[in-house]
Design a protein around this motif. Structure first.
Motif, PDB file in Angstrom:
ATOM      1  N   UNK A  87     -31.262  20.844   0.602  1.00 46.24           N
ATOM      2  CA  UNK A  87     -30.802  20.172  -0.614  1.00 46.24           C
ATOM      3  C   UNK A  87     -31.971  19.544  -1.362  1.00 46.24           C
ATOM      4  N   UNK A  88     -32.879  18.919  -0.632  1.00 44.36           N
ATOM      5  CA  UNK A  88     -34.043  18.284  -1.261  1.00 44.36           C
ATOM      6  C   UNK A  88     -34.949  19.332  -1.903  1.00 44.36           C
ATOM      7  N   UNK A  89     -35.176  20.447  -1.226  1.00 43.98           N
ATOM      8  CA  UNK A  89     -36.037  21.501  -1.773  1.00 43.98           C
ATOM      9  C   UNK A  89     -35.408  22.134  -3.012  1.00 43.98           C
ATOM     10  N   UNK A  90     -34.104  22.339  -2.970  1.00 44.21           N
ATOM     11  CA  UNK A  90     -33.420  22.878  -4.136  1.00 44.21           C
ATOM     12  C   UNK A  90     -33.480  21.908  -5.316  1.00 44.21           C
ATOM     13  N   UNK A  91     -33.420  20.628  -5.004  1.00 49.34           N
ATOM     14  CA  UNK A  91     -33.520  19.623  -6.045  1.00 49.34           C
ATOM     15  C   UNK A  91     -34.861  19.648  -6.754  1.00 49.34           C
ATOM     16  N   UNK A  92     -35.903  19.999  -6.018  1.00 52.28           N
ATOM     17  CA  UNK A  92     -37.234  20.152  -6.639  1.00 52.28           C
ATOM     18  C   UNK A  92     -37.243  21.336  -7.598  1.00 52.28           C
ATOM     19  N   UNK A  93     -36.607  22.430  -7.215  1.00 49.79           N
ATOM     20  CA  UNK A  93     -36.703  23.675  -7.963  1.00 49.79           C
ATOM     21  C   UNK A  93     -35.728  23.781  -9.140  1.00 49.79           C
ATOM     22  N   UNK A  94     -34.611  23.073  -9.068  1.00 46.32           N
ATOM     23  CA  UNK A  94     -33.588  23.193 -10.107  1.00 46.32           C
ATOM     24  C   UNK A  94     -34.116  22.932 -11.520  1.00 46.32           C
ATOM     25  N   UNK A  95     -34.931  21.901 -11.749  1.00 51.10           N
ATOM     26  CA  UNK A  95     -35.391  21.649 -13.121  1.00 51.10           C
ATOM     27  C   UNK A  95     -36.248  22.773 -13.724  1.00 51.10           C
ATOM     28  N   UNK A  96     -36.755  23.659 -12.894  1.00 49.20           N
ATOM     29  CA  UNK A  96     -37.603  24.744 -13.374  1.00 49.20           C
ATOM     30  C   UNK A  96     -36.835  26.042 -13.618  1.00 49.20           C
ATOM     31  N   UNK A  97     -35.543  26.053 -13.275  1.00 48.04           N
ATOM     32  CA  UNK A  97     -34.819  27.322 -13.281  1.00 48.04           C
ATOM     33  C   UNK A  97     -34.630  27.881 -14.688  1.00 48.04           C
ATOM     34  N   UNK A  98     -34.354  27.046 -15.664  1.00 41.30           N
ATOM     35  CA  UNK A  98     -34.173  27.578 -17.017  1.00 41.30           C
ATOM     36  C   UNK A  98     -35.439  28.267 -17.517  1.00 41.30           C
ATOM     37  N   UNK A  99     -36.585  27.674 -17.257  1.00 41.87           N
ATOM     38  CA  UNK A  99     -37.843  28.298 -17.664  1.00 41.87           C
ATOM     39  C   UNK A  99     -38.063  29.609 -16.912  1.00 41.87           C
ATOM     40  N   UNK A 100     -37.720  29.621 -15.624  1.00 39.12           N
ATOM     41  CA  UNK A 100     -37.852  30.860 -14.853  1.00 39.12           C
ATOM     42  C   UNK A 100     -36.912  31.939 -15.385  1.00 39.12           C
ATOM     43  N   UNK A 101     -35.683  31.546 -15.729  1.00 36.86           N
ATOM     44  CA  UNK A 101     -34.743  32.522 -16.283  1.00 36.86           C
ATOM     45  C   UNK A 101     -35.230  33.056 -17.625  1.00 36.86           C
ATOM     46  N   UNK A 102     -35.838  32.182 -18.418  1.00 39.68           N
ATOM     47  CA  UNK A 102     -36.392  32.632 -19.703  1.00 39.68           C
ATOM     48  C   UNK A 102     -37.500  33.659 -19.483  1.00 39.68           C
ATOM     49  N   UNK A 103     -38.316  33.433 -18.468  1.00 33.42           N
ATOM     50  CA  UNK A 103     -39.366  34.399 -18.147  1.00 33.42           C
ATOM     51  C   UNK A 103     -38.756  35.731 -17.698  1.00 33.42           C
ATOM     52  N   UNK A 104     -37.701  35.670 -16.917  1.00 38.19           N
ATOM     53  CA  UNK A 104     -37.028  36.899 -16.502  1.00 38.19           C
ATOM     54  C   UNK A 104     -36.490  37.651 -17.724  1.00 38.19           C
ATOM     55  N   UNK A 105     -35.947  36.927 -18.693  1.00 38.48           N
ATOM     56  CA  UNK A 105     -35.451  37.578 -19.911  1.00 38.48           C
ATOM     57  C   UNK A 105     -36.584  38.262 -20.669  1.00 38.48           C
ATOM     58  N   UNK A 106     -37.724  37.614 -20.702  1.00 35.46           N
ATOM     59  CA  UNK A 106     -38.876  38.196 -21.383  1.00 35.46           C
ATOM     60  C   UNK A 106     -39.320  39.486 -20.693  1.00 35.46           C
ATOM     61  N   UNK A 107     -39.362  39.450 -19.366  1.00 36.83           N
ATOM     62  CA  UNK A 107     -39.736  40.650 -18.615  1.00 36.83           C
ATOM     63  C   UNK A 107     -38.729  41.768 -18.860  1.00 36.83           C
ATOM     64  N   UNK A 108     -37.444  41.415 -18.844  1.00 37.48           N
ATOM     65  CA  UNK A 108     -36.406  42.419 -19.088  1.00 37.48           C
ATOM     66  C   UNK A 108     -36.563  43.034 -20.476  1.00 37.48           C
ATOM     67  N   UNK A 109     -36.902  42.213 -21.465  1.00 36.27           N
ATOM     68  CA  UNK A 109     -37.114  42.731 -22.818  1.00 36.27           C
ATOM     69  C   UNK A 109     -38.278  43.722 -22.851  1.00 36.27           C
ATOM     70  N   UNK A 110     -39.338  43.405 -22.115  1.00 41.52           N
ATOM     71  CA  UNK A 110     -40.471  44.328 -22.053  1.00 41.52           C
ATOM     72  C   UNK A 110     -40.073  45.642 -21.398  1.00 41.52           C
ATOM     73  N   UNK A 111     -39.296  45.556 -20.323  1.00 38.02           N
ATOM     74  CA  UNK A 111     -38.829  46.776 -19.670  1.00 38.02           C
ATOM     75  C   UNK A 111     -37.942  47.594 -20.618  1.00 38.02           C
ATOM     76  N   UNK A 112     -37.026  46.933 -21.297  1.00 43.26           N
ATOM     77  CA  UNK A 112     -36.097  47.654 -22.175  1.00 43.26           C
ATOM     78  C   UNK A 112     -36.860  48.397 -23.272  1.00 43.26           C
ATOM     79  N   UNK A 113     -37.876  47.745 -23.823  1.00 41.90           N
ATOM     80  CA  UNK A 113     -38.670  48.384 -24.878  1.00 41.90           C
ATOM     81  C   UNK A 113     -39.559  49.485 -24.323  1.00 41.90           C
TER      82      UNK A 113
END
Length: 366
Positions: A236-262
């Protein structure tokens, strides 16, 4: 240099100091089960999902199983599940004592086809389990309409979709309850097994809390035959550290997916399809090719790590032989499982590596 499918070391090293500090905090607290770290993470994850309740549990499979148990779904009941999913979706139903009833997906999105659900409903049906496969939400509005018409519960299997949006709302609050996995490779990954249930249903939440702790609210007083499915303080403590970064990580995944799609457009492969009202989090970037195994072998030769999600659909696994669902009975799922291949995607993959993967796919298809 080879490009791995997913580099968990690099992902977690970004918060290395904070993760080590969280470990030290838990170690020094002397309290390792059901304490302040769990309470804080539950509050934070509920707020993130927009859900009234979040209950930490041991893993994603247990999350789904506990939801079914808490709703009293069991022997003699049926639960509608996708034919195209990881076997854990089906196992949760089996663990509860009920029978999984598979429904084929929309082939373009890989998620359960709402237009086929009503035909699978019987007097024994108690719930529909909608999987947000590969990080893309299922089409929830028609699923919920069908469920309301027939008096069924709607359970989200959100194990791969942390932070995904359906019509402007995050998954985890779209049905009666949702099960999440925090397996290390997920978009929000623990450093071990972990999971959560989210819900607006306070009665369900309380029942899940009882079931996950040996059927007990008060120590040594066991109201029901429960389970040991607790999320420990450290995870729970480790997940609490990582949760605030998840939106930025998801945004990076979207960017990678866009590069793949193109970069992969126009090649003789099937690329993902994203409906206009969906915002996936690209837990996986999945392509299809009729000669998938040959393509994977060539990419391996070129140093590109890939994974098949998944090689065999649940109905053809030996574990479900007793259902007597013959090969060919669920042709869409079987075709998908024979052709899908997941390319490397993760928040630490560089643009240069993404372009290397694209070039390798082009070369492998020659």
């Amino acid at each position: 240099m080879p490009i791995p499918f997913l580099d968990l070391k690099s992902i977690n090293q970004r918060q290395s100091d904070a993760l080590k500090a969280a470990f030290a905090r838990v170690l020094d607290s002397g309290w390792y089960i059901m304490g302040a770290e769990l309470k804080q993470f539950e509050e934070d994850f509920a707020a993130y999902c927009g859900s009234q309740q979040a209950i930490g549990v041991s893993n994603g499979l247990d999350a789904l199983h506990l939801i079914l148990r808490a709703y009293g779904i069991g022997a003699g009941d049926e639960v509608i599940v996708p034919s195209n999913t990881y076997i854990a979706t089906w196992l949760a139903v089996t663990y509860a004592g009920a029978t999984p009833v598979p429904v084929e997906p929309v082939e373009a999105t890989y998620n359960i086809d709402p237009s086929l659900i009503e035909a699978a409903i019987t007097p024994r049906t108690k719930a529909i389990m909608a999987v947000h496969l590969y990080g893309q939400p299922a089409d929830m509005d028609p699923i919920k309409s069908i469920a309301a018409k027939h008096g069924l519960k709607v359970i989200e299997d959100a194990a791969q979709a942390h932070g995904a949006y359906y019509k402007g709302q995050r998954v985890g609050k779209l049905g009666d309850a949702a099960g999440f996995s925090f397996y290390p490779g997920k978009n929000l990954g623990a450093l071990g097994d972990a999971g959560a249930v989210t819900t607006h249903d306070a009665v369900l939440a309380e029942q899940v809390r009882v079931l996950l702790n040996y059927g007990s609210r008060t120590k040594y007083v066991n109201e029901v035959k429960g389970f040991n499915c607790r999320l420990d303080e450290l995870q729970a403590a480790l997940l609490g550290v990582k949760l605030p970064f998840m939106d930025a990580d998801n945004a990076r995944r979207r960017d990678i997916a866009s590069q793949y799609m193109a970069g992969l457009a126009g090649l003789p492969i099937v690329l993902p399809v994203v409906p206009a009202d969906m915002e996936p989090v690209w837990h996986l970037f999945v392509i299809r090719h009729p000669n998938r195994d040959r393509l994977q072998a060539k990419l391996t030769e070129l140093g590109i790590g890939t994974v098949i999600h998944y090689p065999t659909p649940p109905h053809l696994q030996p574990a479900y032989a007793e259902l007597n669902i013959a090969a060919g009975s669920l042709p869409i799922a079987e075709r998908i499982h024979a052709e899908v291949l997941s390319l490397p995607i993760g928040p630490t993959i560089s643009d240069a590596d993404v372009q290397t993967v694209i070039a390798a796919v082009k070369q492998a298809l020659k």
